[in-house]
Design a protein around this motif. Structure first.
Motif: not given
Length: 233
Positions: A20-21, A41-42, A71-73, A78-79
Motif C-alpha cells: 500500500v503506497v 506500507w510506503l 510528484l518526483a515519482l 521502492e514499492a
C-alpha cells in the motif's frame, strides 16, 4: 476516511502480501486501523513532513516513510509490486495543477500494471470558488486554491492520462461514497482549513502532506485496472 479504509481492506483481502503506497497522508494513522500483519506500507512525504511523521509514528519492519515529493515519482522504485500495489491519494490531487495530476496518474499506470489508484476530488464549482477565494470556514479561514477538480460524470477522462489506465466498476461503493460526500461537503470545506497549500511550503504552518508533492496481481501485459474516485457532487 472510511471509504479509503474500506478500499484498502478490500485490496488486502485479495492481496494479503501486497504493498500500500500512501501519497502525502501526513500523520494519518490508517496503517493501524486496517493493517493485516502481512502487507507492506510506503508513506511518501515531503522531507519536513516525513521527519515529523517518523518522530510521532516511527517506521517499522513493514512500513517505511520515503522523504520526497509524490510528484518526483522516484518513490515507485521502492514499492514492491510482486504481490500487488494499491496507491492512495487522499486529499491530494485537488491541490495539484491539472498537468501534475495527469503526470502522477500516468506514472502510476506505467510503474504498476495491474495495480490500483484510489483518490478523491472536488467538483468543479467547488474548485472554482476556492480559486476565487470564496470558500471560507466558520472562523474565517480561506480554503487554499484547488486547481484540479472533477465532476462525477467526468471520471472517464482519467483514462486519457495513459493508455494503461482503465476503470473497474464498483457501483455499490461509488453510490455509498457519493451519498456520504453529499452530506459531508460542508465538513470538507472546514477540514481544508488545516491544509497547507503548496505555496505555503517553507513557511510556518500546520504539518500537512505535500499538496504538490480493485486490484490485480501486476503483469506487464495488464493495465492499471482500477482508478476509483470519491466524486463530490
Amino acid at each position: 476516511m472510511r471509504t479509503f479504509d474500506d478500499a484498502v481492506r478490500a485490496f488486502l483481502r485479495e492481496h494479503p502480501r501486497g504493498t500500500v503506497v500512501t501519497l502525502a497522508e501526513g500523520v494519518e494513522t490508517q496503517f493501524w486501523r486496517v493493517d493485516n500483519g502481512r502487507a507492506h506500507w510506503l508513506c511518501v512525504e515531503l522531507p519536513e513532513t516525513a521527519k515529523v511523521r517518523r518522530a510521532l509514528l516511527p517506521d517499522g519492519e513493514r512500513r517505511r516513510t520515503p522523504a520526497r515529493s509524490a510528484l518526483a515519482l522516484s518513490w515507485r522504485d521502492e514499492a514492491d509490486a510482486s504481490h500487488g500495489v494499491l496507491v492512495t491519494a487522499q486529499g491530494l490531487l485537488m491541490y495539484l495543477r491539472p498537468a501534475e495530476v495527469r503526470q502522477l496518474i500516468a506514472g502510476c499506470a506505467e510503474a504498476f500494471p495491474g495495480g490500483a489508484l484510489i483518490f478523491d476530488a472536488v467538483p468543479r464549482w467547488f474548485g472554482e470558488r476556492t480559486l476565487r477565494g470564496e470558500m471560507k470556514t466558520a472562523r474565517g479561514y480561506v480554503t487554499p486554491p484547488m486547481p484540479w477538480a472533477l465532476d462525477a460524470g467526468e471520471l472517464p477522462k482519467i483514462r486519457t492520462a495513459h493508455p494503461a489506465v482503465t476503470r473497474g466498476a464498483r457501483t455499490a461503493a461509488a453510490t455509498r461514497t457519493r451519498r456520504v460526500l453529499r452530506r459531508g461537503l460542508a465538513r470538507a470545506a472546514a477540514a481544508a482549513g488545516g491544509a497547507q497549500h503548496p505555496a505555503d511550503h517553507g513557511r510556518p504552518g500546520p504539518v500537512r502532506p505535500d499538496r504538490r508533492t480493485a486490484p490485480r496481481t501486476p503483469s506487464a501485459a495488464r493495465p492499471l485496472r482500477t482508478v476509483k474516485q470519491r466524486a463530490r457532487r
